[in-house]
Design an enzyme around this catalytic site. Structure first.
Site, short mmCIF file in Angstrom:
data_model
loop_
_atom_site.label_atom_id
_atom_site.label_comp_id
_atom_site.label_asym_id
_atom_site.label_seq_id
_atom_site.Cartn_x
_atom_site.Cartn_y
_atom_site.Cartn_z
N HIS A 214 51.95 49.63 65.36
CA HIS A 214 51.31 50.32 66.61
C HIS A 214 50.30 51.59 66.12
O HIS A 214 50.12 52.29 67.28
CB HIS A 214 52.46 50.70 67.64
CG HIS A 214 53.28 50.05 67.99
ND1 HIS A 214 54.68 50.11 67.78
CD2 HIS A 214 53.14 48.66 68.32
CE1 HIS A 214 55.33 48.79 68.13
NE2 HIS A 214 54.41 47.90 68.60
N TYR B 137 50.04 53.80 64.03
CA TYR B 137 50.27 55.33 63.76
C TYR B 137 49.89 55.68 62.28
O TYR B 137 49.38 54.79 61.63
CB TYR B 137 51.54 55.87 64.20
CG TYR B 137 52.15 55.60 65.59
CD1 TYR B 137 51.23 56.43 66.45
CD2 TYR B 137 52.86 54.66 66.18
CE1 TYR B 137 51.32 56.39 67.69
CE2 TYR B 137 52.90 54.50 67.64
CZ TYR B 137 52.30 55.39 68.33
OH TYR B 137 52.43 55.17 69.61
N ARG C 183 58.72 48.99 60.09
CA ARG C 183 58.18 48.18 61.20
C ARG C 183 56.52 47.98 60.82
O ARG C 183 55.83 48.93 60.76
CB ARG C 183 58.20 49.12 62.44
CG ARG C 183 57.92 47.83 63.70
CD ARG C 183 58.70 48.46 64.90
NE ARG C 183 59.26 47.26 65.59
CZ ARG C 183 59.27 47.11 66.95
NH1 ARG C 183 58.80 48.11 67.72
NH2 ARG C 183 59.57 45.94 67.32
N ASP D 21 51.79 43.66 71.77
CA ASP D 21 53.24 43.72 71.37
C ASP D 21 54.13 43.46 72.49
O ASP D 21 54.99 42.48 72.71
CB ASP D 21 53.89 44.96 70.45
CG ASP D 21 54.94 44.60 69.99
OD1 ASP D 21 55.80 43.93 69.90
OD2 ASP D 21 55.50 46.16 69.93
N CYS E 35 59.37 49.25 83.24
CA CYS E 35 60.17 49.80 82.26
C CYS E 35 59.01 50.82 81.44
O CYS E 35 59.26 52.05 81.48
CB CYS E 35 60.81 49.11 81.26
SG CYS E 35 60.03 47.61 80.44
C1 LIG Z 1 59.73 50.92 77.35
C2 LIG Z 1 59.31 50.75 75.90
C3 LIG Z 1 59.23 51.71 75.13
C4 LIG Z 1 58.67 51.28 73.68
N1 LIG Z 1 58.71 52.23 72.57
C5 LIG Z 1 58.57 51.91 71.59
C6 LIG Z 1 59.00 52.87 70.42
O1 LIG Z 1 59.23 54.12 70.71
N2 LIG Z 1 58.63 52.26 69.05
C7 LIG Z 1 58.20 50.98 68.73
O2 LIG Z 1 58.14 50.82 67.49
N3 LIG Z 1 58.07 50.08 69.77
C8 LIG Z 1 58.29 50.62 71.20
N4 LIG Z 1 58.09 49.45 72.01
C9 LIG Z 1 57.68 48.16 71.51
C10 LIG Z 1 59.02 47.35 71.26
O3 LIG Z 1 59.83 47.82 70.42
C11 LIG Z 1 58.84 45.84 71.18
O4 LIG Z 1 58.07 45.89 69.79
C12 LIG Z 1 58.05 45.20 72.17
O5 LIG Z 1 58.33 45.57 73.40
C13 LIG Z 1 58.23 43.64 72.06
O6 LIG Z 1 59.47 43.33 72.18
P1 LIG Z 1 60.13 42.75 73.63
O7 LIG Z 1 58.89 41.56 73.99
O8 LIG Z 1 61.42 42.10 73.23
O9 LIG Z 1 59.83 43.69 74.55
C14 LIG Z 1 58.46 49.96 73.32
C15 LIG Z 1 58.87 48.86 74.36
C16 LIG Z 1 59.10 49.18 75.55
C17 LIG Z 1 59.25 47.89 76.62
S1 SF4 Z 2 61.04 46.31 83.78
FE1 SF4 Z 2 62.85 45.22 83.28
S2 SF4 Z 2 62.34 43.14 83.79
FE2 SF4 Z 2 60.38 44.23 83.93
S3 SF4 Z 2 59.39 44.11 81.66
FE3 SF4 Z 2 60.94 45.98 81.65
S4 SF4 Z 2 62.71 45.28 81.15
FE4 SF4 Z 2 61.51 43.28 81.71
#
Ligand SMILES: Cc1cc2nc3c(=O)[nH]c(=O)nc-3n(C[C@H](O)[C@H](O)[C@H](O)COP(=O)(O)O)c2cc1C
Ligand code: SF4
Length: 771
Positions: free
Chosen positions: A193, A195, A243, A290, A374
């Site tokens: 990401h 950093y 990561r 991502d 979210c």
């Molecule tokens: C609310 C939220 C906060 C996130 N914060 C971080 C974080 O602090 N560090 C990180 O490496 N990725 C963070 N991510 C990215 C997720 O770890 C993940 O790589 C990304 O959402 C893809 O996975 P998914 O498709 O299962 O959501 C965040 C994702 C979401 C949804």
């Molecule tokens: S708000 Fe809930 S339903 Fe929408 S993307 Fe985030 S986890 Fe998925």
């Protein structure tokens, strides 16, 4: 460097699955334990690090939020990004700082809570480098070279000296020791990401000429040295994860990419660092890609790039991609490229997904919609929330459990819910689960879903419909709940229905009168009964402007105007979006899709006019008039409308060319399209107008609260009808985000047997006050 890919290269222990009953052998592979360094994950479900807004500042909220996922069967559960030192201070954002022992004690609660359910706890040690705001510490940002980050403004970073490099590495080691002491099993060196690690790795941001810049080996040195130091310090007791972000090229316009780090370079780094790593956590691209929204990215979208990491390692690999389908997860694991299913959003939407798969309750899985609300909530309000799971973030402060619903007192009272939109459906599900024996949901339309009936038809928003589909399935399983569609109830119908408890969830609709923020009176000429004036609902129901040139007017700033614009552009209309905001759809930046959305509309040929207010819709004028005065009479239609504010009317010739305006000064030559004018002004008050065949008004929503107000105005009639309680939820209270509508319906049903259900019970706050 490239190694052969053995299928399931990762050690699998021959111990029973952690979850008791496994109904469907098809998914058995998902429940195999996996060894990562000195630790063993009980299964292949891994909640990757993600921010919540709780960090180390709300330790009990954090602990309860993560514990629910462990209870739901996620074998690995990580906390969010955890800055190792004060020059990576995330204020105003909230992170899991790990600068001292007090931070460590706060995070111990989360590690203990996760262990309480037999899962491993992970902590993502982090340094933001040039991307750290340092809002509180006021220290200079650090970076390999004197660069700026696109995430920050107000100054450049300090080029790190060798002393700085050594000190940050010592901070990392100290933080790793604290993490181990706090009980964490998996300690990260976070490199994705964009950093600090990535800033060193990228030749674009690393312009050093010493041993930390130049060749890939030099640019990767900071990362490898940090990994080695952390491994030396805690490698015997903790698994070391890192990561990485592989550069993808998904072809999604506006997705950006990782400047200067190609996939081959990243694979070379993986090979170089492999001996230092127990778990590779792979993401693709920058954060918007991502955490790609369902609008632009299908489930599993990261596969083509993430799976390439297997070429360079035989260590366990976890990859993400909004996985929600057990069959796809199984196939991904079987492919051998990935060992763990990583999840952030699906684990928020349904913390009990693994358990439901194990127990064969596939129909109960609350699938993530990919809305990224979210992220909007976490980034904007510093408290995560979800459109599918109303309990997300409420585990500690409200004591809500996503799967446990206590039997309600007074559950024999018949309930009538008017409106089967998000709030009404959620309320019905929770009341049914709390044992209410007769809950009727009456919906005026032939279809349930409220605003989602039409929202899900906008381009790319089909998965948002999961919100309705899941609730429809659950209601079908609840014997006490009945949904009646196509029945519009008037007040008299409600009074005569026989319910004791009435919940009004009639939602909201888009105004067609042009009332908009800052302009409380209706806009002259805005009347959606006319063919050329449309609301978003009308567009989704099939109404179309009488000609090709359409203005979509947006004062809302979120997904509706771009969605309508894309829909109409896709049908061949010439669309101009006029928005009061300086950028189109600023709210979409909070869901990470703003750049993609704007690029998509650009590619679709949609024009955008920014920072412009429309104050009137008028027929193409052929005679002069002045602000506040009626125009001259017309033979072929109603009198010219009177504009309360905005510019004097322009005067055009038949070709649509501006002749004079107001005081007689010619301003500009306008385009010659369309028999209608939208009239307004730009951000400096300069007059602006354009011609079109029709206008879609995405100005402001209004609560459909008439039924509630009529009923509430007559308590005697309610009492005579035997109605002891009348409530209102969701958009019928105030139009808000979908997550808040769901929350509203859920809260009322959770607290329906509290002393005053209309008033939310107080919730626990952190940190506790001084008194
Ligand atoms: C609310 C939220 C906060 C996130 N914060 C971080 C974080 O602090 N560090 C990180 O490496 N990725 C963070 N991510 C990215 C997720 O770890 C993940 O790589 C990304 O959402 C893809 O996975 P998914 O498709 O299962 O959501 C965040 C994702 C979401 C949804
Ligand atoms: S708000 Fe809930 S339903 Fe929408 S993307 Fe985030 S986890 Fe998925």
């Amino acid at each position: 460097m490239v190694v052969a890919v053995p299928v399931l290269a990762v050690p699998v222990l021959a111990v029973p699955v952690v979850l008791a009953v496994l109904v469907d052998a098809r998914h058995a592979i998902l429940f195999e334990p996996v060894v990562i360094g000195p630790k063993t994950l009980p299964n292949r479900f891994y909640q990757v690090p993600h921010a919540s807004g709780f960090g180390s500042r709300k330790p009990r909220t954090q602990a309860a939020f993560r514990a629910i996922k462990a209870e739901g069967g996620w074998g690995g559960v990580c906390v969010e990004y955890a800055p190792v030192s004060a020059d990576s201070d995330e204020v105003p954002a909230v992170s899991a700082d790990l600068w001292d022992e007090a931070d460590a004690r706060a995070l111990t609660l989360a590690a203990d809570a996760i262990h309480g359910h037999g899962s491993l706890a992970g902590l993502e040690l982090f340094h933001g480098g040039a991307s750290s705001p340092n809002g509180s510490s006021r220290l200079a940002r650090l970076a390999p070279s004197q660069i700026t980050s696109e995430l920050q403004w107000g100054g450049l970073a300090k080029q790190m000296t060798r002393d700085d490099i050594a000190r940050v590495q010592r901070d990392w080691v100290e933080a790793a020791r604290r993490a181990a002491g706090a009980g964490f099993d998996i300690v990260y060196v976070y490199g994705a990401h964009g950093y600090l690690m990535t800033q060193f790795l990228s030749a674009v941001t690393n312009r050093r000429s010493d041993g930390y810049g130049g060749s890939l080996a030099n640019r990767g040195r900071f990362w490898l040295e940090t990994l080695a130091a952390v491994r030396d310090a805690v490698g015997a007791e903790c698994a070391i994860a890192t990561r990485v972000a592989v550069h993808g090229d998904s072809g999604v316009p506006g997705a950006g990419g990782l400047p200067g780090i190609g996939v081959d370079e990243m694979l070379a780094l993986v090979a170089m660092a492999d001996h230092l790593v127990d778990l590779w956590d792979v993401t693709v691209g920058t954060w918007p890609e991502d955490s790609g929204t369902s609008r632009y990215y299908p489930e599993g979208h990261q596969r083509p790039w993430a799976h390439r990491v297997r070429e360079a390692t035989a260590k366990p690999v976890v990859a993400v991609g909004r996985y929600s389908s057990p069959d796809l997860m199984t196939e991904v694991i079987r492919s051998g490229a990935v060992d763990l299913i990583g999840s952030a959003r699906q684990a928020i939407a349904d913390p009990f997904l693994p358990r439901k798969i194990a127990e064969g309750r596939l129909g109960e899985i609350r699938e993530c919609t990919g809305s990224n609300i979210c992220i909007l909530r976490e980034e904007t309000f510093r408290h995560v929330g979800c459109v599918q799971n109303a309990t997300a973030g409420e585990e500690y402060r409200r004591g809500w459990h996503p799967e446990v619903f206590g039997q309600a007192t007074g559950a024999d009272r018949p309930v009538l819910i008017v409106g089967a939109g998000p709030a009404g459906l959620e309320c019905a599900v929770v009341l049914g689960r709390r044992g209410f024996r007769a809950v009727h949901v009456a919906e005026a339309e032939p279809e349930i879903g409220g605003r989602l009936r039409w929202t899900r038809r906008l381009p790319g928003l089909g998965d948002w419909g999961r919100l309705v589909d899941w609730r429809a399935v659950q209601l079908g399983l609840l014997p006490g709940v009945e949904v009646i569609t196509g029945r519009r109830l008037a007040a008299a119908d409600v009074l005569g229905y026989g319910a004791e408890v009435v919940v009004i969830a009639t939602g909201s609709s888009w105004r067609g009168d042009g009332v908009q923020p800052g302009h409380p009176s209706p806009m002259p000429g805005a009347d959606p009964s006319l063919p050329h004036v449309l609301t978003p609902e009308q567009v989704c129901a099939g109404k179309r402007p009488p000609g090709r040139r359409v203005v979509v007017y947006d004062t809302d700033g979120y997904y509706v105007a771009p969605g309508v614009a894309e829909l109409l552009a896709g049908e061949g209309f010439e669309v101009t979006v006029v928005t009061t905001f300086p950028v189109l759809s600023p709210v979409s930046d909070e869901t990470l899709e703003g750049d993609m959305l704007r690029a998509h509309l650009h590619q679709a040929g949609v024009w955008v006019r920014h920072a412009t207010t429309i104050t009137g819709i008028a027929p193409r004028p052929v005679a002069a008039g002045r602000q506040g005065e009626p125009g001259p009479a017309r033979e072929d239609g109603p009198p010219w409308p009177v504009l309360e504010d905005g510019p004097p009317w322009p005067v055009l010739d038949d070709g649509g060319h501006l002749l004079v305006q107001g005081d007689g000064e010619p301003l500009a030559v306008l385009d010659d399209g369309g028999p209608w004018m939208v009239l307004g002004h730009d951000r400096y008050g300069e007059p602006w107008s354009a011609r079109c065949d029709g206008v879609v008004l995405v100005t402001q929503q209004v609560s459909d609260d008439g039924l509630y107000l009529e009923l509430a105005a007559d308590p005697a009639a309610l009492a005579a009808a035997g109605i002891s309680a009348l409530y209102r939820i969701g958009d019928a209270v105030a139009p808000r985000l979908l997550s808040e509508a769901i929350f509203d319906g859920h809260r009322l049903a959770r607290e329906i047997d509290s002393p005053d259900p209309a008033t939310p019970l107080p919730y626990r706050r952190e940190p506790a006050g001084l008194g």
